[in-house]
Design a protein around this motif. Structure first.
Motif, PDB file in Angstrom:
ATOM      1  N   MET A   6       0.830  -1.208   0.000  1.00  0.00           N
ATOM      2  CA  MET A   6       0.000   0.000   0.000  1.00  0.00           C
ATOM      3  C   MET A   6       0.863   1.256   0.000  1.00  0.00           C
ATOM      4  SD  MET A   6      -3.069  -1.013   2.633  1.00  0.00           S
ATOM      5  CE  MET A   6      -3.726   0.615   2.716  1.00  0.00           C
ATOM      6  N   LEU A   7       1.865   1.253   0.860  1.00  0.00           N
ATOM      7  CA  LEU A   7       2.720   2.442   0.957  1.00  0.00           C
ATOM      8  C   LEU A   7       3.506   2.647  -0.332  1.00  0.00           C
ATOM      9  CD1 LEU A   7       4.000   1.963   4.634  1.00  0.00           C
ATOM     10  CD2 LEU A   7       2.316   3.619   3.815  1.00  0.00           C
ATOM     11  N   THR A   8       3.941   1.550  -0.943  1.00  0.00           N
ATOM     12  CA  THR A   8       4.714   1.650  -2.188  1.00  0.00           C
ATOM     13  C   THR A   8       3.837   2.215  -3.308  1.00  0.00           C
ATOM     14  OG1 THR A   8       5.974  -0.257  -1.476  1.00  0.00           O
ATOM     15  CG2 THR A   8       6.145   0.306  -3.805  1.00  0.00           C
ATOM     16  N   LEU A   9       2.592   1.702  -3.399  1.00  0.00           N
ATOM     17  CA  LEU A   9       1.666   2.201  -4.420  1.00  0.00           C
ATOM     18  C   LEU A   9       1.362   3.675  -4.188  1.00  0.00           C
ATOM     19  CD1 LEU A   9      -0.804  -0.819  -4.459  1.00  0.00           C
ATOM     20  CD2 LEU A   9       0.598  -0.078  -6.398  1.00  0.00           C
ATOM     21  N   PHE A  10       1.188   4.006  -2.940  1.00  0.00           N
ATOM     22  CA  PHE A  10       0.874   5.384  -2.577  1.00  0.00           C
ATOM     23  C   PHE A  10       2.015   6.309  -3.003  1.00  0.00           C
ATOM     24  CE2 PHE A  10      -0.276   8.819   0.273  1.00  0.00           C
ATOM     25  CZ  PHE A  10      -1.648   8.800   0.136  1.00  0.00           C
ATOM     26  N   SER A  11       3.234   5.910  -2.649  1.00  0.00           N
ATOM     27  CA  SER A  11       4.423   6.702  -2.984  1.00  0.00           C
ATOM     28  C   SER A  11       4.559   6.841  -4.509  1.00  0.00           C
ATOM     29  CB  SER A  11       5.651   6.009  -2.383  1.00  0.00           C
ATOM     30  OG  SER A  11       6.814   6.690  -2.689  1.00  0.00           O
ATOM     31  N   ILE A  60       9.219   3.936   0.399  1.00  0.00           N
ATOM     32  CA  ILE A  60       8.712   4.358   1.713  1.00  0.00           C
ATOM     33  C   ILE A  60       9.547   5.519   2.257  1.00  0.00           C
ATOM     34  CG2 ILE A  60       8.319   3.608   4.102  1.00  0.00           C
ATOM     35  CD1 ILE A  60       7.475   0.901   3.000  1.00  0.00           C
ATOM     36  N   ALA A  61      10.861   5.476   2.023  1.00  0.00           N
ATOM     37  CA  ALA A  61      11.715   6.586   2.475  1.00  0.00           C
ATOM     38  C   ALA A  61      11.296   7.892   1.800  1.00  0.00           C
ATOM     39  CB  ALA A  61      13.178   6.278   2.182  1.00  0.00           C
ATOM     40  N   ASP A  62      10.957   7.798   0.504  1.00  0.00           N
ATOM     41  CA  ASP A  62      10.502   9.000  -0.208  1.00  0.00           C
ATOM     42  C   ASP A  62       9.204   9.539   0.403  1.00  0.00           C
ATOM     43  OD1 ASP A  62      12.607   8.801  -1.890  1.00  0.00           O
ATOM     44  OD2 ASP A  62      11.503   7.911  -3.557  1.00  0.00           O
ATOM     45  N   LEU A  63       8.343   8.589   0.772  1.00  0.00           N
ATOM     46  CA  LEU A  63       7.062   8.978   1.365  1.00  0.00           C
ATOM     47  C   LEU A  63       7.294   9.657   2.725  1.00  0.00           C
ATOM     48  CD1 LEU A  63       4.086   8.761   0.677  1.00  0.00           C
ATOM     49  CD2 LEU A  63       4.020   6.515   1.762  1.00  0.00           C
ATOM     50  N   ILE A  64       8.250   9.140   3.478  1.00  0.00           N
ATOM     51  CA  ILE A  64       8.571   9.739   4.792  1.00  0.00           C
ATOM     52  C   ILE A  64       9.024  11.189   4.589  1.00  0.00           C
ATOM     53  CG2 ILE A  64      10.186   9.677   6.752  1.00  0.00           C
ATOM     54  CD1 ILE A  64      10.211   6.630   6.516  1.00  0.00           C
ATOM     55  N   ILE A  65       9.908  11.365   3.606  1.00  0.00           N
ATOM     56  CA  ILE A  65      10.440  12.716   3.356  1.00  0.00           C
ATOM     57  C   ILE A  65       9.301  13.666   2.976  1.00  0.00           C
ATOM     58  CG2 ILE A  65      11.889  14.069   1.778  1.00  0.00           C
ATOM     59  CD1 ILE A  65      13.728  11.511   1.755  1.00  0.00           C
ATOM     60  N   GLY A 100      18.366  14.348   9.441  1.00  0.00           N
ATOM     61  CA  GLY A 100      18.976  13.071   9.809  1.00  0.00           C
ATOM     62  C   GLY A 100      18.791  12.050   8.690  1.00  0.00           C
ATOM     63  N   LEU A 101      17.618  12.098   8.084  1.00  0.00           N
ATOM     64  CA  LEU A 101      17.314  11.177   6.997  1.00  0.00           C
ATOM     65  C   LEU A 101      18.210  11.463   5.787  1.00  0.00           C
ATOM     66  CD1 LEU A 101      14.924   9.171   7.222  1.00  0.00           C
ATOM     67  CD2 LEU A 101      13.776  10.569   5.539  1.00  0.00           C
ATOM     68  N   TYR A 102      18.424  12.744   5.500  1.00  0.00           N
ATOM     69  CA  TYR A 102      19.279  13.110   4.374  1.00  0.00           C
ATOM     70  C   TYR A 102      20.718  12.681   4.638  1.00  0.00           C
ATOM     71  CZ  TYR A 102      15.328  16.064   3.051  1.00  0.00           C
ATOM     72  OH  TYR A 102      14.081  16.513   2.709  1.00  0.00           O
ATOM     73  N   LEU A 103      21.151  12.842   5.887  1.00  0.00           N
ATOM     74  CA  LEU A 103      22.524  12.435   6.220  1.00  0.00           C
ATOM     75  C   LEU A 103      22.690  10.926   6.074  1.00  0.00           C
ATOM     76  CD1 LEU A 103      23.352  14.709   9.285  1.00  0.00           C
ATOM     77  CD2 LEU A 103      24.455  14.721   7.044  1.00  0.00           C
ATOM     78  N   THR A 104      21.633  10.183   6.425  1.00  0.00           N
ATOM     79  CA  THR A 104      21.678   8.729   6.255  1.00  0.00           C
ATOM     80  C   THR A 104      21.845   8.407   4.773  1.00  0.00           C
ATOM     81  OG1 THR A 104      20.176   8.525   8.101  1.00  0.00           O
ATOM     82  CG2 THR A 104      20.405   6.588   6.708  1.00  0.00           C
ATOM     83  N   VAL A 146      20.872   6.655  -5.456  1.00  0.00           N
ATOM     84  CA  VAL A 146      20.615   7.773  -6.375  1.00  0.00           C
ATOM     85  C   VAL A 146      19.106   7.917  -6.601  1.00  0.00           C
ATOM     86  CG1 VAL A 146      20.892   8.606  -8.749  1.00  0.00           C
ATOM     87  CG2 VAL A 146      22.879   7.811  -7.471  1.00  0.00           C
ATOM     88  N   ASP A 147      18.406   6.795  -6.706  1.00  0.00           N
ATOM     89  CA  ASP A 147      16.945   6.871  -6.875  1.00  0.00           C
ATOM     90  C   ASP A 147      16.295   7.622  -5.710  1.00  0.00           C
ATOM     91  OD1 ASP A 147      16.732   5.777  -9.324  1.00  0.00           O
ATOM     92  OD2 ASP A 147      16.212   3.763  -8.659  1.00  0.00           O
ATOM     93  N   ARG A 148      16.820   7.362  -4.517  1.00  0.00           N
ATOM     94  CA  ARG A 148      16.278   8.056  -3.344  1.00  0.00           C
ATOM     95  C   ARG A 148      16.533   9.567  -3.487  1.00  0.00           C
ATOM     96  NH1 ARG A 148      17.270   5.262   2.309  1.00  0.00           N
ATOM     97  NH2 ARG A 148      16.359   3.640   1.038  1.00  0.00           N
ATOM     98  N   MET A 149      17.734   9.902  -3.948  1.00  0.00           N
ATOM     99  CA  MET A 149      18.064  11.327  -4.123  1.00  0.00           C
ATOM    100  C   MET A 149      17.225  11.957  -5.235  1.00  0.00           C
ATOM    101  SD  MET A 149      22.185  11.310  -3.849  1.00  0.00           S
ATOM    102  CE  MET A 149      23.050  11.099  -2.298  1.00  0.00           C
ATOM    103  N   VAL A 150      16.927  11.171  -6.284  1.00  0.00           N
ATOM    104  CA  VAL A 150      16.106  11.713  -7.391  1.00  0.00           C
ATOM    105  C   VAL A 150      14.746  12.137  -6.836  1.00  0.00           C
ATOM    106  CG1 VAL A 150      14.912  11.183  -9.561  1.00  0.00           C
ATOM    107  CG2 VAL A 150      17.216  10.351  -9.191  1.00  0.00           C
ATOM    108  N   GLY A 151      14.167  11.272  -5.997  1.00  0.00           N
ATOM    109  CA  GLY A 151      12.857  11.576  -5.430  1.00  0.00           C
ATOM    110  C   GLY A 151      12.885  12.911  -4.690  1.00  0.00           C
ATOM    111  N   ILE A 152      13.946  13.112  -3.911  1.00  0.00           N
ATOM    112  CA  ILE A 152      14.050  14.337  -3.104  1.00  0.00           C
ATOM    113  C   ILE A 152      14.318  15.536  -4.020  1.00  0.00           C
ATOM    114  CG2 ILE A 152      15.299  15.484  -1.227  1.00  0.00           C
ATOM    115  CD1 ILE A 152      16.185  12.599  -0.338  1.00  0.00           C
TER     116      ILE A 152
END
Ligand SMILES: [Fe+2]
Ligand SMILES: [Fe+2]
Length: 464
Positions: A12-17, A77-82, A156-160, A191-197
């Protein structure tokens, strides 16, 4: 009453994101949105058949769904958190009877850049969405939270993410040293995580690009070039795929150096002509490795090969000068040049970010693409992230985020008070406050060496 299992919750969270990300690029009727939305609607409806409501959100920086906590989140999910942290959402609740239209409206409102919790709430009201309710971050519990807790969580999330990028590069280099073809999964994931941000807001990760580690120069340099190249690409309006390739190329642009003998790479003095020739092989050595790595687009290898060719193609490797290249290479070159001049190295003092932009300007039209230098300077603002400034209150602060609407008023962290005393805890401060009043103005740029501070420790998220 049975709550959805972990796999269903994750789906659900993945589809949502995915639907939110898609909505930023496509109309709601596009299959890229329609398909995840319909599946999401089916799963939510099935869950709401079994129980009256579904509740999910963020707890201590981690995503929870009913009573499950996702401690190591997937990229989606990390993108959704951000995103939720940006919108100050602590908890989302769906009630029984939720319609597809309500879900779609919610996803559409979440995909709008900028805007905080209040805008989202009123957007839901206007759209007549009654079966989705939100709780603002920090209001889930009765415990009072410090005002900047959300921001610290986000940083903190970005530093991770930055740490994961360093690990990925380190592993690529280790694989090369062992004679193996490096794996690409870890670098693609980060990199995909960074693209989202970055696609959401190109300036978000700029603070990270000021992290300098003098002992591990190469790894940090690679991540910083990746971050800067992505930010420039996104601010130019490139699509997510190209921004992703820029990020991967930036991260990998110097990996060919792993094959240059260490005594040349770490030599403090001037290199001999022969050593220079050896050093200049790193773009082609790097491109060869990138071509062998699984799942990377051919233009990534081109960018790695061409990052020292220069805009006027006077650079190296000489044999590649005539190959028609696209602008993507010059974006990586600008990011590479900027990071190099702002970094303290054995043979070089760091140049403050603002003076670094002036240096880039001097190279515009010859070694660097003039239009791109202008775009880069515009993105960085008059006082780029990492600039140490004196305010008219006599306080000294570091710029941690540009303000695209008013370049005189970036977000800063105050490090020294008006009496010159060093603050125990740096204080984040908007120069232009939300009510439109001005806290202070910038009167001068300060040399960090004069203040004996390493600004990089403060731009990316306070003390780390
Ligand atoms: Fe290089
Ligand atoms: Fe480089």
């Amino acid at each position: 009453m049975t709550t959805p299992d972990s796999q269903t919750a994750q789906r659900m969270l993945t589809l949502f994101s995915g639907a939110i990300k898609g909505m930023a690029f496509y109309p709601a009727s596009h299959p890229a949105i329609r398909q995840p939305l319909l599946e999401l609607d089916r799963i939510v409806a099935a869950a709401l058949d079994r129980q009256n409501g579904l509740s999910w959100g963020i707890l201590d920086g981690a995503m929870f769904f009913e009573d499950q906590l996702f401690v190591s989140p997937t990229t989606a999910i990390a993108d959704l958190i951000i995103l939720m942290q940006e919108k100050e959402i602590g908890r989302i609740s769906f009630s029984a009877g939720l319609s597809l239209e309500e879900l779609e409206n919610f996803v559409r409102l979440l995909s709008v850049r900028g805007g905080g919790f209040d805008e989202l709430q009123s957007g839901l009201q206007q759209a007549g969405v009654r079966r989705i309710s939100l709780v603002r971050q920090g209001e889930q519990s009765f415990e009072a939270q410090p005002a900047d807790a959300d921001d610290d969580q986000e940083q903190g999330l970005y530093l991770t993410t930055y740490g994961q990028a360093l690990d990925a590069i380190r592993n690529v280099c280790r694989d090369i040293e062992r004679g193996r073809i490096p794996g690409s999964a870890a670098i693609i994931r980060v990199v995909d995580r960074m693209v989202g941000i970055t696609m959401h807001d190109p300036a978000t990760l700029l603070g990270l690009s000021m992290i300098k580690d003098y002992d591990n120069y190469t790894y940090n340099h690679c991540v910083n070039v990746g971050v800067l190249a992505m930010a420039l690409g996104a601010s130019l309006g490139l699509d997510a795929q190209n921004v992703r390739d820029l990020g991967i190329a930036g991260h990998l642009h110097d990996i060919g150096k792993t094959m240059v003998p260490k005594q040349i790479l770490n030599k403090p003095g001037r290199l001999t002509a022969l050593e220079q020739e050896e050093m200049k092989r790193h773009p082609e050595l790097g491109a060869k490795i990138v071509r062998e790595m699984v799942g990377l687009a051919p233009q990534v290898a081109q960018m790695v090969l061409g990052h020292h060719l220069h805009f006027n193609r006077s650079g190296y490797p000489a044999w590649a000068r005539k190959i028609p290249f696209n602008r993507m290479i010059d974006i990586v070159t600008i990011a590479d040049t900027y990071d190099a001049v702002t970094t303290l190295r054995v043979y070089q003092h760091p140049v403050n970010p603002r003076a670094a932009l002036d240096q880039l300007q001097e190279l515009a039209g010859t070694l660097l693409d003039k239009g791109l230098v202008t775009a880069f300077s515009k993105m960085m603002g008059k006082y780029p992230v990492g600039t140490l400034v004196r305010l008219d209150t006599n306080e000294v602060a570091v710029v941690c985020r540009p303000n695209l609407l008013d370049e005189e008023s970036p977000m800063i962290r105050v490090l020294f008070g008006g009496e010159g005393q060093r603050l125990d805890i740096p204080r984040e401060q908007a120069l232009l406050q939300q009510d439109g009043s001005r806290y202070a103005g910038i009167v001068a740029v300060v040399d960090p060496l004069q203040k004996n501070i390493d600004v990089s420790r403060f731009v990316a998220g306070g003390n780390y």
